[in-house]
Design an enzyme around this catalytic site. Structure first.
Site, PDB file in Angstrom:
ATOM      1  N   GLY A   1      18.982  20.675 -20.313  1.00 48.85           N
ATOM      2  CA  GLY A   1      19.385  19.262 -20.559  1.00 48.85           C
ATOM      3  C   GLY A   1      19.913  18.864 -22.017  1.00 48.85           C
ATOM      4  O   GLY A   1      19.972  19.897 -22.959  1.00 48.85           O
TER       5      GLY A   1
ATOM      6  N   ALA B   1      18.156  17.539 -24.426  1.00 50.97           N
ATOM      7  CA  ALA B   1      17.152  17.995 -25.779  1.00 50.97           C
ATOM      8  C   ALA B   1      17.331  19.503 -25.932  1.00 50.97           C
ATOM      9  O   ALA B   1      17.529  20.066 -27.030  1.00 50.97           O
ATOM     10  CB  ALA B   1      15.908  17.808 -25.398  1.00 50.97           C
TER      11      ALA B   1
ATOM     12  N   ASP C   1      18.574  15.788 -33.928  1.00 46.94           N
ATOM     13  CA  ASP C   1      17.597  16.386 -33.141  1.00 46.94           C
ATOM     14  C   ASP C   1      17.555  18.097 -33.103  1.00 46.94           C
ATOM     15  O   ASP C   1      16.306  18.393 -33.448  1.00 46.94           O
ATOM     16  CB  ASP C   1      18.286  16.363 -31.460  1.00 46.94           C
ATOM     17  CG  ASP C   1      17.821  14.795 -30.957  1.00 46.94           C
ATOM     18  OD1 ASP C   1      17.013  14.121 -31.457  1.00 46.94           O
ATOM     19  OD2 ASP C   1      18.496  14.216 -29.926  1.00 46.94           O
TER      20      ASP C   1
ATOM     21  N   LYS D   1      24.073   9.278 -25.772  1.00 47.47           N
ATOM     22  CA  LYS D   1      24.289  10.219 -26.729  1.00 47.47           C
ATOM     23  C   LYS D   1      25.722  10.771 -26.570  1.00 47.47           C
ATOM     24  O   LYS D   1      26.349  11.063 -27.687  1.00 47.47           O
ATOM     25  CB  LYS D   1      23.142  11.243 -26.980  1.00 47.47           C
ATOM     26  CG  LYS D   1      21.792  10.780 -27.338  1.00 47.47           C
ATOM     27  CD  LYS D   1      20.853  11.876 -27.344  1.00 47.47           C
ATOM     28  CE  LYS D   1      19.314  11.248 -27.662  1.00 47.47           C
ATOM     29  NZ  LYS D   1      18.445  12.251 -28.197  1.00 47.47           N
TER      30      LYS D   1
HETATM   31  P1  NAP Z   1      17.365  15.920 -19.359  1.00 45.77           P
HETATM   32  O1  NAP Z   1      18.568  15.969 -20.028  1.00 45.77           O
HETATM   33  O2  NAP Z   1      17.318  14.836 -17.894  1.00 45.77           O
HETATM   34  O3  NAP Z   1      16.966  17.522 -18.781  1.00 45.77           O
HETATM   35  C1  NAP Z   1      15.919  17.679 -18.009  1.00 45.77           C
HETATM   36  C2  NAP Z   1      15.608  19.268 -17.896  1.00 45.77           C
HETATM   37  O4  NAP Z   1      14.454  19.366 -17.117  1.00 45.77           O
HETATM   38  C3  NAP Z   1      16.913  19.975 -17.180  1.00 45.77           C
HETATM   39  O5  NAP Z   1      16.991  21.227 -17.739  1.00 45.77           O
HETATM   40  C4  NAP Z   1      16.264  19.898 -15.766  1.00 45.77           C
HETATM   41  O6  NAP Z   1      16.991  20.924 -15.075  1.00 45.77           O
HETATM   42  C5  NAP Z   1      15.001  20.194 -15.983  1.00 45.77           C
HETATM   43  N1  NAP Z   1      14.025  19.814 -14.871  1.00 45.77           N
HETATM   44  C6  NAP Z   1      13.777  18.580 -14.559  1.00 45.77           C
HETATM   45  N2  NAP Z   1      12.885  18.765 -13.148  1.00 45.77           N
HETATM   46  C7  NAP Z   1      12.631  20.143 -13.050  1.00 45.77           C
HETATM   47  C8  NAP Z   1      11.892  20.641 -12.032  1.00 45.77           C
HETATM   48  N3  NAP Z   1      11.340  20.097 -10.985  1.00 45.77           N
HETATM   49  N4  NAP Z   1      12.161  22.161 -12.082  1.00 45.77           N
HETATM   50  C9  NAP Z   1      12.650  22.919 -13.282  1.00 45.77           C
HETATM   51  N5  NAP Z   1      13.402  22.181 -13.847  1.00 45.77           N
HETATM   52  C10 NAP Z   1      13.493  20.755 -14.055  1.00 45.77           C
HETATM   53  O7  NAP Z   1      16.278  15.358 -20.186  1.00 45.77           O
HETATM   54  P2  NAP Z   1      16.162  15.756 -21.859  1.00 45.77           P
HETATM   55  O8  NAP Z   1      16.571  14.327 -22.538  1.00 45.77           O
HETATM   56  O9  NAP Z   1      16.815  16.992 -22.326  1.00 45.77           O
HETATM   57  O10 NAP Z   1      14.638  15.804 -22.282  1.00 45.77           O
HETATM   58  C11 NAP Z   1      13.909  17.005 -21.534  1.00 45.77           C
HETATM   59  C12 NAP Z   1      12.412  16.536 -22.202  1.00 45.77           C
HETATM   60  O11 NAP Z   1      12.313  16.835 -23.657  1.00 45.77           O
HETATM   61  C13 NAP Z   1      11.613  15.414 -21.664  1.00 45.77           C
HETATM   62  O12 NAP Z   1      10.449  15.557 -21.207  1.00 45.77           O
HETATM   63  C14 NAP Z   1      11.722  14.558 -23.160  1.00 45.77           C
HETATM   64  O13 NAP Z   1      10.491  13.866 -23.104  1.00 45.77           O
HETATM   65  C15 NAP Z   1      11.498  15.881 -24.155  1.00 45.77           C
HETATM   66  N6  NAP Z   1      12.112  15.261 -25.173  1.00 45.77           N
HETATM   67  C16 NAP Z   1      11.436  15.106 -26.358  1.00 45.77           C
HETATM   68  C17 NAP Z   1      11.986  14.777 -27.459  1.00 45.77           C
HETATM   69  C18 NAP Z   1      10.869  14.600 -28.891  1.00 45.77           C
HETATM   70  O14 NAP Z   1      11.462  14.076 -29.864  1.00 45.77           O
HETATM   71  N7  NAP Z   1      10.130  15.368 -28.994  1.00 45.77           N
HETATM   72  C19 NAP Z   1      13.087  14.428 -27.547  1.00 45.77           C
HETATM   73  C20 NAP Z   1      14.272  14.437 -26.677  1.00 45.77           C
HETATM   74  C21 NAP Z   1      13.578  14.795 -25.341  1.00 45.77           C
HETATM   75  P3  NAP Z   1      18.161  20.760 -14.194  1.00 45.77           P
HETATM   76  O15 NAP Z   1      19.296  20.820 -15.154  1.00 45.77           O
HETATM   77  O16 NAP Z   1      18.258  21.973 -12.970  1.00 45.77           O
HETATM   78  O17 NAP Z   1      18.114  19.303 -13.484  1.00 45.77           O
END
Ligand code: NAP
Length: 285
Positions: free
Chosen positions: A135, A137, A109, A73
């Site tokens: 992150g 999203a 999004d 992205k």
């Molecule tokens: P990402 O960029 O990898 O971000 C992950 C986030 O989770 C970061 O803020 C990370 O914190 C945090 N995290 C991971 N492990 C953690 C832990 N053990 N303790 C505390 N925080 C933790 O992922 P993303 O693309 O934003 O996606 C995030 C979620 O949204 C996913 O579960 C995904 O399935 C969901 N999502 C849904 C849709 C939809 O269409 N509904 C679309 C996109 C995403 P750090 O920065 O500290 O690593």
């Protein structure tokens, strides 16, 4: 779902690395079929760092457009001939339309999330919202919530990432914070809405919240929304429901961002209410 292929059929796809798990082909081909459009939507693996050659390939092959998922992205942003205002604000592109050899980048999004909130009867304007995560999203969600008039606390394990995210808000309505239990409790007490944008609770990742007691501080009338849709009810949503909160998973965002993308690709206005009902049945199967 049946998409009729003709010599005139226009090609769309989703790119990602990995991408074979993507629900986008199912969602988009269901909509294409229901609307009787002359398009087909494919699944296209593109390795990290290969967006430039892919874009040249897509233009040459006559693709009408494509969606992008992780990790593409941000990489697509400088490759676009034009960016819409949301893609520029969020600094990420999830929808590319190719028109007369020009690539136009959109981000659906954030707007998709606002529409999912509207379905819940929640208007972000004037609200105080606690978003967990910083992150990709969470960034789209936070920046659009701020634009819609909310004050947003952005709590992230890596607090520097929350601070960096908040710098992108031209309106100064995003406030970074850490992910300590004491902080979550203090900010939850002020919130009208809680949104989980972390991957904690997602099936298959193994990660889970260590403690849910911050939910005890959240006012009972504040809904809790998880961006995760697999599982349909995360442990966070279950804990919130047991405490009497209204809850919603990420299916609303998934559906609305896809509807907005197909509108960009085709120029066709879609009845989101009716299409949402159809997609819910397909995605439940
Ligand atoms: P990402 O960029 O990898 O971000 C992950 C986030 O989770 C970061 O803020 C990370 O914190 C945090 N995290 C991971 N492990 C953690 C832990 N053990 N303790 C505390 N925080 C933790 O992922 P993303 O693309 O934003 O996606 C995030 C979620 O949204 C996913 O579960 C995904 O399935 C969901 N999502 C849904 C849709 C939809 O269409 N509904 C679309 C996109 C995403 P750090 O920065 O500290 O690593």
């Amino acid at each position: 779902m049946l998409v009729e292929l003709k010599n005139t059929t226009k090609k769309l796809c989703v790119i990602g690395d990995p991408v074979l798990h993507s629900q986008s082909p199912l969602i988009q081909n269901t909509m294409i079929s229901a609307l009787g459009l002359d398009y087909v939507y494919l699944c296209q693996p593109v390795p990290r760092g290969m967006c430039k050659p892919w874009l040249e390939c897509a233009k040459f092959a006559g693709y009408a457009g494509f969606n992008a998922t992780m990790p593409h992205k941000e990489e697509l942003v400088p490759l676009m001939d034009e960016l819409d205002s949301d893609a520029a604000l969020i600094g990420a592109v999830n929808t590319v339309c190719i028109q007369e050899g020009r690539a136009i980048g959109h981000n659906t999004d954030g707007e998709g999330f606002l529409r999912a909130l509207a379905d819940l009867g929640v208007d972000a304007a004037g609200r105080t919202i606690l978003v967990l995560g910083a992150g990709g999203a969470a960034k789209a969600v936070c920046l659009k919530l701020a634009q819609a008039g909310a004050k947003v606390f952005v709590c992230n394990r890596t607090v520097e990432k929350a601070a960096e995210l908040c710098k992108h808000d031209p309106l100064g309505r995003l406030v970074p914070a850490d992910f300590e239990l004491e902080t979550l409790c203090r900010l939850a007490a002020q919130a009208d809405l809680l949104v989980n944008g972390t991957s904690l609770g997602m099936a298959g990742t193994g990660g889970q919240f260590a403690d849910f007691t911050f939910l005890d501080a959240l006012p009972r009338e504040a809904p809790v929304v998880d961006l995760i849709y697999h599982p349909a009810e995360t442990e966070l949503l279950r804990q919130a429901r047991l405490r009497g909160h209204r809850t919603a998973n990420g299916m609303g965002l998934l559906i609305h961002q896809a509807i907005l993308a197909l509108e960009h690709f085709t120029g066709v206005q879609i009845d989101a209410g009716e299409m949402g009902k159809l997609l819910q049945t397909v995605l439940r199967d």
